[in-house]
Write an enzyme that holds these catalytic residues in place. Sequence first.
Site, PDB file in Angstrom:
ATOM      1  N   HIS A 108      -0.810 -11.949   2.172  1.00 47.13           N
ATOM      2  CA  HIS A 108      -0.693 -13.391   1.966  1.00 47.13           C
ATOM      3  C   HIS A 108       0.689 -13.794   1.474  1.00 47.13           C
ATOM      4  CE1 HIS A 108      -1.377 -13.305  -2.489  1.00 47.13           C
ATOM      5  NE2 HIS A 108      -2.197 -12.302  -2.229  1.00 47.13           N
ATOM      6  N   ASP A 140       1.342 -16.791  -0.248  1.00 47.41           N
ATOM      7  CA  ASP A 140       1.413 -17.567  -1.489  1.00 47.41           C
ATOM      8  C   ASP A 140       1.325 -16.663  -2.713  1.00 47.41           C
ATOM      9  OD1 ASP A 140      -1.306 -17.083  -0.834  1.00 47.41           O
ATOM     10  OD2 ASP A 140      -1.970 -18.744  -2.097  1.00 47.41           O
ATOM     11  N   ASP A 172       1.920  -8.646  -5.550  1.00 49.99           N
ATOM     12  CA  ASP A 172       0.821  -9.498  -5.069  1.00 49.99           C
ATOM     13  C   ASP A 172       1.416 -10.715  -4.417  1.00 49.99           C
ATOM     14  OD1 ASP A 172      -1.557 -10.842  -4.707  1.00 49.99           O
ATOM     15  OD2 ASP A 172      -1.817 -11.377  -6.807  1.00 49.99           O
ATOM     16  N   GLU A 184      -4.229 -17.901  -0.046  1.00 49.68           N
ATOM     17  CA  GLU A 184      -5.172 -16.900  -0.579  1.00 49.68           C
ATOM     18  C   GLU A 184      -5.466 -17.118  -2.047  1.00 49.68           C
ATOM     19  OE1 GLU A 184      -6.498 -13.205  -2.583  1.00 49.68           O
ATOM     20  OE2 GLU A 184      -4.692 -14.364  -2.937  1.00 49.68           O
ATOM     21  N   GLU A 185      -4.436 -17.465  -2.807  1.00 46.74           N
ATOM     22  CA  GLU A 185      -4.595 -17.559  -4.266  1.00 46.74           C
ATOM     23  C   GLU A 185      -5.465 -18.736  -4.700  1.00 46.74           C
ATOM     24  OE1 GLU A 185      -3.991 -15.315  -6.234  1.00 46.74           O
ATOM     25  OE2 GLU A 185      -2.275 -14.124  -5.580  1.00 46.74           O
ATOM     26  N   ASP A 221      -6.482  -4.840   3.955  1.00 48.25           N
ATOM     27  CA  ASP A 221      -5.933  -5.925   3.136  1.00 48.25           C
ATOM     28  C   ASP A 221      -5.482  -5.365   1.790  1.00 48.25           C
ATOM     29  OD1 ASP A 221      -5.240  -8.482   2.289  1.00 48.25           O
ATOM     30  OD2 ASP A 221      -7.290  -9.217   2.122  1.00 48.25           O
ATOM     31  N   HIS A 276      -0.228 -11.421 -11.655  1.00 48.78           N
ATOM     32  CA  HIS A 276      -0.582 -12.744 -12.226  1.00 48.78           C
ATOM     33  C   HIS A 276      -0.049 -12.873 -13.663  1.00 48.78           C
ATOM     34  CE1 HIS A 276      -4.148 -13.841  -9.331  1.00 48.78           C
ATOM     35  NE2 HIS A 276      -3.174 -13.187  -8.710  1.00 48.78           N
TER      36      HIS A 276
HETATM   37  C1  LIG Z   1     -12.941   4.305 -11.583  1.00 52.72           C
HETATM   38  C2  LIG Z   1     -11.778   3.608 -11.178  1.00 52.72           C
HETATM   39  C3  LIG Z   1     -11.077   2.694 -12.154  1.00 52.72           C
HETATM   40  C4  LIG Z   1     -10.611   1.538 -11.423  1.00 52.72           C
HETATM   41  C5  LIG Z   1      -9.744   0.621 -12.114  1.00 52.72           C
HETATM   42  C6  LIG Z   1      -9.556  -0.603 -11.286  1.00 52.72           C
HETATM   43  C7  LIG Z   1      -8.161  -1.065 -11.345  1.00 52.72           C
HETATM   44  C8  LIG Z   1      -7.968  -2.327 -10.604  1.00 52.72           C
HETATM   45  C9  LIG Z   1      -7.025  -2.146  -9.512  1.00 52.72           C
HETATM   46  C10 LIG Z   1      -6.702  -3.090  -8.698  1.00 52.72           C
HETATM   47  C11 LIG Z   1      -7.264  -4.445  -8.706  1.00 52.72           C
HETATM   48  C12 LIG Z   1      -6.275  -5.387  -8.191  1.00 52.72           C
HETATM   49  C13 LIG Z   1      -6.916  -6.585  -7.620  1.00 52.72           C
HETATM   50  C14 LIG Z   1      -5.891  -7.278  -6.778  1.00 52.72           C
HETATM   51  C15 LIG Z   1      -6.473  -8.280  -5.874  1.00 52.72           C
HETATM   52  C16 LIG Z   1      -6.609  -9.599  -6.556  1.00 52.72           C
HETATM   53  C17 LIG Z   1      -6.218 -10.705  -5.651  1.00 52.72           C
HETATM   54  C18 LIG Z   1      -6.431 -12.009  -6.369  1.00 52.72           C
HETATM   55  O1  LIG Z   1      -5.820 -12.289  -7.360  1.00 52.72           O
HETATM   56  N1  LIG Z   1      -7.325 -12.827  -5.882  1.00 52.72           N
HETATM   57  C19 LIG Z   1      -7.704 -14.071  -6.511  1.00 52.72           C
HETATM   58  C20 LIG Z   1      -8.266 -14.941  -5.431  1.00 52.72           C
HETATM   59  C21 LIG Z   1      -8.615 -16.290  -5.887  1.00 52.72           C
HETATM   60  C22 LIG Z   1      -9.319 -17.047  -4.792  1.00 52.72           C
HETATM   61  C23 LIG Z   1      -9.672 -18.436  -5.226  1.00 52.72           C
HETATM   62  N2  LIG Z   1     -10.927 -18.515  -5.819  1.00 52.72           N
HETATM   63  C24 LIG Z   1      -8.756 -13.816  -7.573  1.00 52.72           C
HETATM   64  O2  LIG Z   1      -9.523 -12.857  -7.470  1.00 52.72           O
HETATM   65  O3  LIG Z   1      -8.823 -14.585  -8.527  1.00 52.72           O
HETATM   66 ZN   LIG Z   2      -3.104 -11.076  -3.685  1.00 50.90          ZN
HETATM   67 ZN   LIG Z   3      -3.235 -12.749  -6.679  1.00 47.67          ZN
END
Ligand SMILES: CCCCCCCC/C=C\CCCCCCCC(=O)N[C@@H](CCCCN)C(=O)O
Ligand SMILES: [Zn+2]
Ligand SMILES: [Zn+2]
Length: 478
Positions: A100, A102, A132, A166-167, A193, A440
């Site tokens: 994405h 944005d 991100d 996306e955000e 993705d 973020h």
């Molecule tokens: C046993 C394993 C341990 C795992 C630890 C997990 C670590 C986490 C790793 C990565 C997570 C990163 C997530 C990145 C994607 C997030 C994208 C994002 O910010 N999306 C927004 C979208 C908002 C849409 C509007 N409602 C969000 O989720 O808020």
């Molecule tokens: Zn993202």
């Molecule tokens: Zn994000």
Amino acid sequence: KGLRGKEHRRAPRIPSQFSQEERVAMKETLKGAIQIPTVSFSPEELNTTALAEFGEYIHKVFPTVFKTSFIRHEAVGEYSHLFTVQGSDPSLQPYMLLAHIDVVPAPDEGWDVPPFSGLESDGFIYGRGTLDNKNSLMAILQALELLLIRNYIPRRSFFIALGHDEEVSGVNGAQKISALLQARGIQLAFIVDEGSFILDGFIPNLQKPFAMVSVSEKGAINLMLQVNMTPGHSSAPPKETSIGILAAAVSRLEQTPMPNMFGGGPLKMALQQLANEFPFPANIVLSNLWLFQPLVSRLMERNYITNALVRTTTALTMFNAGVKVNVIPPVAQATINFRIHPAQTVQEVLKLAKDIVADDRIQFHVLNAFDPLPVSPSDDQALGYQLLRQTIQSVFPEVNIVAPGTCIGNTDSRHYTNLTTGIYRFNPIYLQPQSFSSIHGINEKISVQAYETQVKFIFEFIQNADADPRPVPHLHEL
Ligand SMILES: CCCCCCCC/C=C\CCCCCCCC(=O)N[C@@H](CCCCN)C(=O)O
Ligand SMILES: [Zn+2]
Ligand SMILES: [Zn+2]
């Protein structure tokens, strides 16, 4: 396992080696992308000037992608971009790469360098979007540009979809691209993705990093609670006000965590796969989850990140009430952001929330909600998962484990369930808890070397997707 043990008839392999000049150009190109402030503030407020500029920028820096005859470029929803790369073998089912454009807002406070400067310091490029998700976006186009310059002609068709909102929802970007592809009758073999990483230091006692490919994604509810009471003079307050009633209710929600759902969803499988990477006695505990599941589920709750993997989380994110110091306010409103564990549904979480609040004076308004995403296959026959595993093994030979997981955030990929059952969320980058907080947050940055490796990963991935997996006869069949 997986694609190993099978013969691959490949187009001549192009080595993923880049000249010094190309390496300098690729990092400068990423910096330029970071400098364009494509911020999404809310679904209604996007920086459309920056989004338009970004479209012109990718035209300028990836000229070969835009002029290649077998690549079609379309703008969708005005600022999103869809590339259709026509492969030479129509019998191979296409796939799609997502990223994405944005980014979330980044006020200057707390940053070591201005967040839209793209400044390089100590081998890192700083700025909003470096993890991100402009890193993925630029790496995908950069890898394709470099392959095309080397006269690579893909066999398998693929799409590149770059969403611009996306955000804040993906409604005008990913959702429109998804509808467009559906109208064209496209079915995809898989999608890749953002959403997970090579995780380093997230699990206590696990010394070695492991690659987590997220095969599902948590659902979400934005729930607004509202209390209406009769307004009045603050000199003679009633026993309870709208603020007091609402504050008590949201506090009950915060203090009463949703149930621990460890055992449902992909996490259990991942821990079993990781068991032998732990020292004694954790290795024994994780190899015998039939016995130690209650213990492990409690241990996972101790850390706020692993806690997010075992339950639906409850985050109080907005609270509004009151207009004047001496007026008892008529209305109080609070918004709660729930992230739903893959083993629960929107309806189940709403029922639990109502039971916890247990106060008829509080109105529930669901602002928006969606269930957790289906779990994509990660078995030997799952093409997308196996291609990721194969590419991880060749680009990161030091990473022993590739395990399925759940993405705790949401991604644009959730808008594409109509096109495929194979949705994989993975960024080929090492991530430590500190860098996780920068997403973020403040001082988001990527090392120049990590970005080069990400380009190399996509460069190899595209070629791996063109390999022709045909079973080789086993020796005893000869
Ligand atoms: C046993 C394993 C341990 C795992 C630890 C997990 C670590 C986490 C790793 C990565 C997570 C990163 C997530 C990145 C994607 C997030 C994208 C994002 O910010 N999306 C927004 C979208 C908002 C849409 C509007 N409602 C969000 O989720 O808020
Ligand atoms: Zn993202
Ligand atoms: Zn994000």
